[in-house]
Write a protein that holds these residues in place. Structure first.
Motif, PDB file in Angstrom:
ATOM      1  N   ASP A 120      45.439  36.468  31.512  1.00  0.00           N
ATOM      2  CA  ASP A 120      44.365  36.779  30.555  1.00  0.00           C
ATOM      3  C   ASP A 120      44.408  35.809  29.370  1.00  0.00           C
ATOM      4  O   ASP A 120      43.368  35.343  28.893  1.00  0.00           O
TER       5      ASP A 120
ATOM      6  N   TYR B 196      43.858  44.095  32.098  1.00  0.00           N
ATOM      7  CA  TYR B 196      44.024  42.668  31.786  1.00  0.00           C
ATOM      8  C   TYR B 196      43.330  41.795  32.833  1.00  0.00           C
ATOM      9  O   TYR B 196      42.664  40.824  32.515  1.00  0.00           O
TER      10      TYR B 196
ATOM     11  N   ALA C 210      48.832  39.698  31.728  1.00  0.00           N
ATOM     12  CA  ALA C 210      48.564  39.310  30.335  1.00  0.00           C
ATOM     13  C   ALA C 210      48.592  37.792  30.176  1.00  0.00           C
ATOM     14  O   ALA C 210      47.777  37.215  29.442  1.00  0.00           O
TER      15      ALA C 210
END
Lengths: 157, 71
Positions: A41, B36, A38
């Motif tokens: 990202d 992700y 994450a």
């Protein structure tokens, strides 16, 4: 029907996140891997936002070519690091601690250029609103990289 | 088959896959992370494309990129 599938799948993914012990070596949970992914990202999205904004502002004449080139050069390095980190992180749970350190070094290699760009690379941007926006997005990239670094340091120890 | 491919198949009208939640979970338990990572990779590629186009529009190579082989 498609909506029902989507809802079922979302519940499935949430349920999967809670079950963190299947097949993962000690010390690297699904939750940790998800946090790393994450963070990467987040960096990728902020970097894309920076690139789009700087190119648009250059076209509008508020960021000179030289500064645009400098910022985009850093953004290109960050994008390259994201791709390398992404490819490497896919096998993260199967890696030895030393191999996990390689992902950390990819992230750390672009922290310096981002910091330098924030400190020295924005002098040509005279429009204060544009400068504030560029600074804000670059700080988001910086924060994402720092988050990834912190999680990776913990995961490689 | 990765999760995004399965989502694409379902959105395209694929029939119900039984036990889909289990099917969605990779052996190493990294379903969410994989999604992700796929997103991050796609975003980074799009970023590099936009950067390449900007430098090309200025008639310059992207700094640090490998030069194109001459014909």
């Amino acid at each position: 029907m498609k909506l029902l599938f989507t809802v079922v799948l979302m519940f499935g993914l949430v349920a999967c996140q809670k079950n963190t012990t299947v097949g993962t070596p000690a010390g690297v949970s699904d939750a940790t891997l998800t946090k790393i992914a994450a963070a990467i990202d987040d960096v990728a999205k902020s970097n894309k936002a920076l690139t789009d904004f700087v190119i648009a502002q250059n076209a509008a004449g508020t960021i000179p070519d030289a500064d645009t080139a400098n910022i985009l050069t850093v953004a290109n390095k960050v994008a390259g690091a994201v791709k390398t980190a992404t490819a490497t992180t896919r096998a993260f749970t199967q890696m030895t601690p030393a191999q996990r350190g390689n992902v950390l070094s990819v992230i750390q290699a672009v922290i310096g250029p981002v910091n330098d760009a924030l400190t020295n690379g924005l002098a040509g941007i005279k429009n204060s609103a544009t400068l504030a926006k560029v600074t804000q997005i670059m700080q988001a990239i910086q924060a994402g990289l720092n988050t990834a670094q912190t999680i990776l340091v913990a995961a490689t120890n | 088959m990765d999760p995004l491919t399965i989502i694409a198949l379902i959105n395209a009208g694929a029939p119900l896959i039984s036990n889909i939640i289990t099917f969605f979970r990779h052996k190493d338990g990294t379903v969410t992370a994989v999604v992700y990572l796929d997103d991050a990779d796609g975003t980074a590629t799009a970023t590099q494309t936009a950067i390449g186009q900007w430098f090309a529009s200025k008639g310059k190579p992207v700094p640090g990129a490998a030069p194109l082989a001459s014909a």
